[in-house]
Design a protein around this motif. Sequence first.
Motif, PDB file in Angstrom:
ATOM      1  N   ALA A  25      10.023   2.897  12.871  1.00  0.00           N
ATOM      2  CA  ALA A  25       9.806   2.117  14.199  1.00  0.00           C
ATOM      3  C   ALA A  25       8.465   1.589  14.331  1.00  0.00           C
ATOM      4  O   ALA A  25       8.433   0.292  14.832  1.00  0.00           O
ATOM      5  N   ALA A  26       7.549   2.085  13.644  1.00  0.00           N
ATOM      6  CA  ALA A  26       6.203   1.589  13.787  1.00  0.00           C
ATOM      7  C   ALA A  26       6.193  -0.108  12.933  1.00  0.00           C
ATOM      8  O   ALA A  26       5.367  -0.899  13.142  1.00  0.00           O
ATOM      9  N   THR A  27       7.048   0.066  12.131  1.00  0.00           N
ATOM     10  CA  THR A  27       7.047  -1.252  11.347  1.00  0.00           C
ATOM     11  C   THR A  27       8.337  -2.366  11.217  1.00  0.00           C
ATOM     12  O   THR A  27       8.294  -3.373  10.744  1.00  0.00           O
ATOM     13  N   ALA A  28       9.287  -1.676  12.079  1.00  0.00           N
ATOM     14  CA  ALA A  28      10.574  -2.192  11.737  1.00  0.00           C
ATOM     15  C   ALA A  28      10.607  -3.933  12.292  1.00  0.00           C
ATOM     16  O   ALA A  28      11.117  -4.672  11.643  1.00  0.00           O
ATOM     17  N   VAL A  29      10.039  -4.183  13.454  1.00  0.00           N
ATOM     18  CA  VAL A  29      10.138  -5.469  14.042  1.00  0.00           C
ATOM     19  C   VAL A  29       9.098  -6.343  12.987  1.00  0.00           C
ATOM     20  O   VAL A  29       9.322  -7.578  12.960  1.00  0.00           O
ATOM     21  N   LEU A  30       8.078  -5.566  12.764  1.00  0.00           N
ATOM     22  CA  LEU A  30       6.986  -6.262  11.932  1.00  0.00           C
ATOM     23  C   LEU A  30       7.416  -6.837  10.782  1.00  0.00           C
ATOM     24  O   LEU A  30       7.004  -8.172  10.433  1.00  0.00           O
ATOM     25  N   TYR A  31       8.328  -6.319  10.152  1.00  0.00           N
ATOM     26  CA  TYR A  31       8.832  -6.666   8.699  1.00  0.00           C
ATOM     27  C   TYR A  31      10.281  -7.148   8.795  1.00  0.00           C
ATOM     28  O   TYR A  31      10.667  -7.397   7.777  1.00  0.00           O
ATOM     29  N   SER A  32      10.919  -7.191   9.616  1.00  0.00           N
ATOM     30  CA  SER A  32      12.391  -7.400   9.834  1.00  0.00           C
ATOM     31  C   SER A  32      12.647  -8.839   9.095  1.00  0.00           C
ATOM     32  O   SER A  32      13.885  -8.831   8.431  1.00  0.00           O
ATOM     33  N   ASN A  33      12.045  -9.696   9.240  1.00  0.00           N
ATOM     34  CA  ASN A  33      12.430 -11.130   8.601  1.00  0.00           C
ATOM     35  C   ASN A  33      12.325 -11.147   7.231  1.00  0.00           C
ATOM     36  O   ASN A  33      12.400 -11.873   6.408  1.00  0.00           O
ATOM     37  N   ILE A  34      11.425 -10.144   6.552  1.00  0.00           N
ATOM     38  CA  ILE A  34      11.459  -9.932   5.183  1.00  0.00           C
ATOM     39  C   ILE A  34      12.333  -8.872   4.722  1.00  0.00           C
ATOM     40  O   ILE A  34      12.931  -9.173   3.853  1.00  0.00           O
ATOM     41  N   VAL A  35      12.222  -7.711   5.107  1.00  0.00           N
ATOM     42  CA  VAL A  35      12.866  -6.351   4.699  1.00  0.00           C
ATOM     43  C   VAL A  35      14.486  -6.869   4.989  1.00  0.00           C
ATOM     44  O   VAL A  35      15.330  -6.440   4.104  1.00  0.00           O
ATOM     45  N   GLY A  36      14.743  -7.514   5.917  1.00  0.00           N
ATOM     46  CA  GLY A  36      16.246  -7.729   6.557  1.00  0.00           C
ATOM     47  C   GLY A  36      16.977  -6.458   6.904  1.00  0.00           C
ATOM     48  O   GLY A  36      16.301  -5.575   7.590  1.00  0.00           O
ATOM     49  N   TYR A  37      18.248  -6.164   6.737  1.00  0.00           N
ATOM     50  CA  TYR A  37      19.092  -5.067   7.069  1.00  0.00           C
ATOM     51  C   TYR A  37      19.978  -4.883   6.150  1.00  0.00           C
ATOM     52  O   TYR A  37      20.517  -5.730   5.319  1.00  0.00           O
ATOM     53  N   ASP A  39       0.871  -1.094   0.094  1.00  0.00           N
ATOM     54  CA  ASP A  39      -0.148  -0.043  -0.034  1.00  0.00           C
ATOM     55  C   ASP A  39       0.581   1.227   0.135  1.00  0.00           C
ATOM     56  O   ASP A  39       0.394   2.502   0.200  1.00  0.00           O
ATOM     57  N   GLY A  40       2.150   1.097  -0.082  1.00  0.00           N
ATOM     58  CA  GLY A  40       3.116   2.498  -0.425  1.00  0.00           C
ATOM     59  C   GLY A  40       3.728   2.841   1.261  1.00  0.00           C
ATOM     60  O   GLY A  40       4.434   3.795   1.124  1.00  0.00           O
ATOM     61  N   THR A  41       3.322   1.906   2.093  1.00  0.00           N
ATOM     62  CA  THR A  41       3.985   2.218   3.661  1.00  0.00           C
ATOM     63  C   THR A  41       5.599   2.008   3.385  1.00  0.00           C
ATOM     64  O   THR A  41       5.942   1.208   2.647  1.00  0.00           O
ATOM     65  N   VAL A  42       6.187   2.900   3.830  1.00  0.00           N
ATOM     66  CA  VAL A  42       7.663   2.869   3.798  1.00  0.00           C
ATOM     67  C   VAL A  42       8.172   2.062   4.859  1.00  0.00           C
ATOM     68  O   VAL A  42       7.996   2.229   6.023  1.00  0.00           O
ATOM     69  N   LEU A  43       9.054   0.960   4.374  1.00  0.00           N
ATOM     70  CA  LEU A  43       9.679  -0.175   5.561  1.00  0.00           C
ATOM     71  C   LEU A  43      10.943   0.177   5.753  1.00  0.00           C
ATOM     72  O   LEU A  43      11.577  -0.127   6.616  1.00  0.00           O
ATOM     73  N   ALA A  44      11.740   0.722   4.829  1.00  0.00           N
ATOM     74  CA  ALA A  44      13.048   1.200   4.880  1.00  0.00           C
ATOM     75  C   ALA A  44      13.565   2.154   3.870  1.00  0.00           C
ATOM     76  O   ALA A  44      13.122   2.592   2.828  1.00  0.00           O
ATOM     77  N   GLN A  45      14.313   3.293   4.398  1.00  0.00           N
ATOM     78  CA  GLN A  45      14.618   4.310   3.576  1.00  0.00           C
ATOM     79  C   GLN A  45      15.956   4.867   4.138  1.00  0.00           C
ATOM     80  O   GLN A  45      16.558   4.496   5.297  1.00  0.00           O
ATOM     81  N   SER A  46      16.466   5.611   3.468  1.00  0.00           N
ATOM     82  CA  SER A  46      17.977   6.366   3.743  1.00  0.00           C
ATOM     83  C   SER A  46      17.674   7.807   4.092  1.00  0.00           C
ATOM     84  O   SER A  46      16.914   8.466   3.212  1.00  0.00           O
ATOM     85  N   VAL A  47      18.213   8.219   5.036  1.00  0.00           N
ATOM     86  CA  VAL A  47      17.943   9.771   5.554  1.00  0.00           C
ATOM     87  C   VAL A  47      19.592  10.336   5.840  1.00  0.00           C
ATOM     88  O   VAL A  47      20.421   9.328   6.050  1.00  0.00           O
ATOM     89  N   PRO A  48      19.621  11.652   5.726  1.00  0.00           N
ATOM     90  CA  PRO A  48      20.922  12.255   5.765  1.00  0.00           C
ATOM     91  C   PRO A  48      21.297  11.866   7.099  1.00  0.00           C
ATOM     92  O   PRO A  48      20.544  11.856   8.436  1.00  0.00           O
ATOM     93  N   SER A  49      22.699  11.270   7.188  1.00  0.00           N
ATOM     94  CA  SER A  49      23.147  11.340   8.791  1.00  0.00           C
ATOM     95  C   SER A  49      23.306  12.337   9.407  1.00  0.00           C
ATOM     96  O   SER A  49      23.299  13.364   9.260  1.00  0.00           O
ATOM     97  N   ALA A  50      23.414  11.902  10.768  1.00  0.00           N
ATOM     98  CA  ALA A  50      23.718  13.219  11.943  1.00  0.00           C
ATOM     99  C   ALA A  50      24.940  14.009  11.725  1.00  0.00           C
ATOM    100  O   ALA A  50      25.850  13.331  11.253  1.00  0.00           O
TER     101      ALA A  50
END
Length: 504
Positions: free
Chosen positions: A83-95, A59-70
């Motif tokens: 944070a809202a989806t990290a644990v929910l999708y980690s076995n699919i999205v990975g790292y 549905d377009g929900t962002v599960l992984a993205q890159s942002v400018p570093s601190a």
Amino acid sequence: MEKRIRRLGVFMVLCFVALFIQLNNIQVLKAHSLATSPNNPRVIQAERTQPRGEILASDGTVLAQSVPSAPGDYYKFQRVYPAATAVLYSNIVGYDSLIYGKLGVEASYNQYLSAHNRPRTSLRDLLTNNTVTDNVTLTVRPKVQLAMQTALEAIPRPAGSAPVSAVAIDPTTGAILAMYSTPSFDPNPLVSQDTKAETAARTADLAAPGNPLLAKAYEDTSAPGSTYKVVTSSAVYDHQPALANVDYPVTGCITLPQSNLPLCNYGQGTQHEQCGGTLQITLPVSCNTAFAQMGMSLGAVSANAEAQAFGFNQVPPLDLPGAVASQFPSVAALTNNAPSQAYSAFGQQNVTASALQMALVGAGVANGGVIETPHVMAQIRDSQGNLVTSYAPKTWLKATSAATAQQVTSLMQGVVTNPQATAYGVFPAGQNVAAKTGTAEVGSQAQYTSDWMVAFAPADHPQVVVAVVAPFQPASLTGAQTSGPPACAILESALSQPQACPGG
């Protein structure tokens, strides 16, 4: 003395020759592989000076993205899993870890997600920077994924942190609609630019009960128990259809050839269910003694051939790294081994399966005998929204005939509608479900069970297949009791039938 000097001279020349060869090997032959190695610090530096593409749910929900570093961080961009989806999708999205590499979709579709050169198709492309990243959209539906997580987390895990897992799949395309196992993990600490933090997070995950880093839905197996009777039933129709009409005697236990131990139906202590009859009766009530006799009548070749046809002893071609093969005994192991033939016919002894494998078994029956290739990628688009590629469904296996699939579907409907059957009352009548339960005895003294449910709906026009497994449950529980409610809740969500499950 001259002889020693001569030997030393020859040795030095050989050393220089070896050095010359090695220098050419490194600087010429291996130059490209070393320059592009993911372990090369320059490659890592180059990767992280640019953002990676996004990974999105259906549905377009962002599960992984890159942002400018601190400010002050070494690399310009930081990979973030919301944070809202990290644990929910980690076995699919990975790292995408600095130390531990890439996993999941991050690994499978790295060539699209990482910065790469866009093909030049116009004069304008020759004059502009053509480095792009692409965004990967998954087949996973957030509503179904969340319903699956909620249902699985509600299953009691009395044996410590024994994992539970589930898969929901569209049988007509192979699209994974949801896939989850618990315990899961948060990938964000594993992509920290602080390598000490990454190491600490990895160490903690590996030490945690239940191994959260392992995607149990497709990387782990357990005895499928009576859910495997779906395959044995198909084998009967495909190889010896006369066995479907054999009227097996009503009994609680039988004595097997080549064994002094009785083979019994489900029960506690010395009390075992009494059952028998033809296949139309014995599949819905899940009669072990009848299926054991069917297995011995089928024999080694037919039993093994049907298992292979449904994908056992093969790694499912899922587009995620780490999928494992489910196991069924070889022809040699079954030949002249009546006990193995008997127990294998109802998914015990040396039979193992992942949740993904049993979902594919259900999908093969639901889809007229054809198992489509399982996948999580739906489409890939560039940063401008242009379509780069989309998944085209393709057949993995022709498991059985359409006629056999229809006959087995009818048997599985009986599992739900027959008042004496194992899944009666688990699903609402209006949902038109075909299902099979499984309660496999595990442990040295059979003190635990692996509790299963495989189900699809609507039975006459299947849209979704669900497989749920909860290993190491108390022996007093059954697949219907433990995995039935989660399977119903997942089907309910996938079919958009709110509050349809009994007690829901």
